[in-house]
Design a protein around this motif. Sequence first.
Motif, PDB file in Angstrom:
ATOM      1  N   SER A 163      -2.623   5.472  -3.238  1.00  0.00           N
ATOM      2  CA  SER A 163      -2.748   5.759  -1.816  1.00  0.00           C
ATOM      3  C   SER A 163      -3.367   7.150  -1.615  1.00  0.00           C
ATOM      4  N   PRO A 179      -5.390   2.348  -1.377  1.00  0.00           N
ATOM      5  CA  PRO A 179      -4.027   1.804  -1.385  1.00  0.00           C
ATOM      6  C   PRO A 179      -3.973   0.441  -2.063  1.00  0.00           C
ATOM      7  N   GLY A 182       0.826  -1.205   0.000  1.00  0.00           N
ATOM      8  CA  GLY A 182       0.000   0.000   0.000  1.00  0.00           C
ATOM      9  C   GLY A 182       0.859   1.252   0.000  1.00  0.00           C
TER      10      GLY A 182
END
Length: 416
Positions: A251, A256, A194
């Motif tokens: 993100s 993410p 992420g």
Amino acid sequence: MKILVLGGGAREHAIVKALIRTGTPAENIVVAPGNAGIAGDVRCVAIDPNSPLETTKFALEHQIELAIIGPEAPLVAGVSDALRSEGIAVFGPSQLAAQLEGSKSFAKEVMAAADVPTGMARECTTIAEVESAIDDFGAPYVVKADGLAAGKGVIVTSDRKAAIAHAEKFIDGGILVEEFLAGEEVSLFFLSDGVNVMPLTPAQDFKRAFDNDQGPNTGGMGAYSPLPWLPAGFVEEVQRTVAEPTVGELSRLGSPFIGLLYCGLIVTERGIRVIEFNARFGDPETQVVLRRLTTPLAGLLYAAALGNLETAPEPQFTKEVAITVVLASEGYPETSAPSRPIHGLHHAAAIEGVEICHAATAQGPEHLMATGGRVLSVVAVGQDFAQARHRAYEAIGHIKLEGSHYRKDIAKKVAH
Ligand code: AMP
Ligand code: GLY
């Protein structure tokens, strides 16, 4: 750790084999739905991998600690979100983040925002727009269906009529017309938690159905790794200019990307360009990339799933090279063949350095049956490409399936 793998192709078979090879006990792995070959290695269960409800119910009942999502369909169906909302660690992006693969126009928007190098493209919703775009870009024409199309959504052709006919087939879901990019293709996978990304090792896929890159595009007919001809610093450059900014942008967008970022690249005279992203391991590249991995795979994917990639060891790969050759049914990718018996697999698998990853196989009452287009991948390692090719082609020569075909030129140009 109890692991659930979703999917039933050669990629998932390769993932299972890599998990076991790098230390996960086979009894800790279950695959849904799997196939006849995977069932020879681990337990398979007949649940629908695309159903958020069924997969979540199974995972909870069986105390699954890590779910690994193989194909794109469960991602796009929101299976990772459902599992995650029940507190299960998932290696596979959310439905939103998987749009990076599910929508080529979304991918282009992300790349534009993140300043990632890619081909110029125009979104079209009518055939008139497609015609004007292809005339502006000129031949060869690159026409892409915007949505998922199982590897069949893209045409690259100098035949204007064929380009338009392809666009007509997919126009309802939107079309992207792109500038033609000339150069070698590279697939490079990144694990992403992420925020952080970690590269695996480059591979090359052979997308066209026949030798010398003739015939229609397929899901992939073979692959090899590593790529000895890549310039030094290639992986670092892709990490810095492609993977990090893309993951950073997703993100920022609040979705993410946790899973595998597949960067499909062309190395042009003007530099590296992204031709596509996928939100999952590539098939058949995974068969060669994970065949060379020596770091425990479960630990890497678990760290990514938990957002702890910076604590994971850097993935290591053997110096051995790997190639994979896909055996396809008669007519693939254009038509489908009836289910037919496969013979000679034991003979093939007995060859040193060879492993068979099943894709479309099912156990019949008497014989193993081929049940789809890409039937299996023969994977071979060797000290060099000449040896790996020799082993792979000797093995595939033992496999008998009426009407089947495979490419004879996988990794040919790097074998001396
Ligand atoms: P994709 O599904 O976007 O990866 O496209 C499938 C295949 O079409 C790629 O692997 C390339 O071989 C080819 N292709 C896609 N985009 C381009 C492009 N802009 N220029 C040249 N070939 C392309
Ligand atoms: N081998 C190409 C893909 O997995 O999309």
